[in-house]
Scaffold this motif. Structure first.
Motif, short mmCIF file in Angstrom:
data_model
loop_
_atom_site.label_atom_id
_atom_site.label_comp_id
_atom_site.label_asym_id
_atom_site.label_seq_id
_atom_site.Cartn_x
_atom_site.Cartn_y
_atom_site.Cartn_z
N LEU A 90 44.62 45.56 -4.99
CA LEU A 90 43.52 46.19 -5.70
C LEU A 90 42.25 45.90 -4.93
CD1 LEU A 90 41.75 43.87 -7.57
CD2 LEU A 90 43.97 43.81 -8.66
N ALA A 91 41.33 46.84 -4.99
CA ALA A 91 40.05 46.67 -4.31
C ALA A 91 39.17 45.78 -5.18
CB ALA A 91 39.39 48.01 -4.08
N SER A 92 38.73 44.69 -4.62
CA SER A 92 37.89 43.76 -5.38
C SER A 92 36.43 44.18 -5.27
CB SER A 92 38.07 42.35 -4.82
OG SER A 92 37.49 42.26 -3.54
N PRO A 93 35.58 43.69 -6.17
CA PRO A 93 34.15 44.01 -6.08
C PRO A 93 33.55 43.58 -4.74
CG PRO A 93 34.64 42.88 -8.15
CD PRO A 93 35.89 42.84 -7.33
N GLN A 94 34.10 42.52 -4.13
CA GLN A 94 33.57 42.04 -2.87
C GLN A 94 34.13 42.77 -1.66
OE1 GLN A 94 35.22 40.35 -5.24
NE2 GLN A 94 36.26 38.57 -4.46
N GLY A 95 34.90 43.85 -1.90
CA GLY A 95 35.36 44.71 -0.81
C GLY A 95 36.58 44.22 -0.07
#
Length: 191
Positions: free
Chosen positions: A31-36
């Protein structure tokens, strides 16, 4: 008392809302995290019912840099498995280098960004957090991101050109943690 139940991995055991299970990054979806970063959750409140910890596999493609961020209440331990990383720490982006088998601890509230030093090889790490939901307290810091990206590019350039001072124990000529046998060692470029 633990109650056994059948799972796709064999028998799982439940203790109330918590369950003993085995999750593999090999079978997980990233999954793509908020921190990229691409995170593959392996232990979390959603998966196991944890209330104090989480774990995931982090995969960073060659040359990738995470977004500048902090975790407001979460302590983190990162274990580099494959590749070579720098974590830029604090407002001055102090680089902390870590490679295969090395552990990095980041306290809660500390500004940081992860950098894959290699433009040829991915970076894989295991990350353990005191946030059972995995990304609940991530705070992005976009106002300093441009300066951080400049610091990251300088490190990546130094790594590629062999002018970055690397830990003496790093074996960049070995292939045990590389996807190909064609890597040219930055350390060898100095010789």
């Amino acid at each position: 008392m633990l109650a056994p139940t059948n799972t796709k991995n064999g028998i799982g055991y439940h203790a109330g809302s918590k369950k003993i299970t085995v999750h593999s990054a090999k079978n997980g979806d990233g999954l793509a995290s908020p921190q990229g970063q691409t995170l593959i959750p392996t232990v979390s409140q959603q998966l196991c019912g944890t209330n104090g910890i989480s774990a995931c596999t982090v995969v960073m493609q060659p040359g990738k840099v995470s977004r500048l961020h902090l975790h407001a209440r979460t302590e983190i331990v990162v274990v580099c498995v494959e590749g070579w990383a720098a974590t830029l720490i604090g407002p001055d982006f102090e680089p902390v280098l870590h490679g295969p088998g090395e552990f990095l601890y980041v306290p809660e509230g500390v500004l940081h960004a992860a950098v894959n030093l290699s433009s040829e090889h991915r970076l894989v790490a295991y990350e353990f957090r005191t946030d059972p939901k995995l990304n609940e307290d991530v705070v992005l810091v976009p106002e300093q991101e441009e300066a951080m990206l400049e610091a990251a590019a300088e490190l990546q350039g130094g790594f590629a050109e062999g002018r970055l001072k690397l830990p003496i124990h790093w074996d960049l000529t070995g292939t045990s943690n590389l996807s190909t046998n064609t890597h040219r060692s930055p350390r060898n470029a100095l010789q």
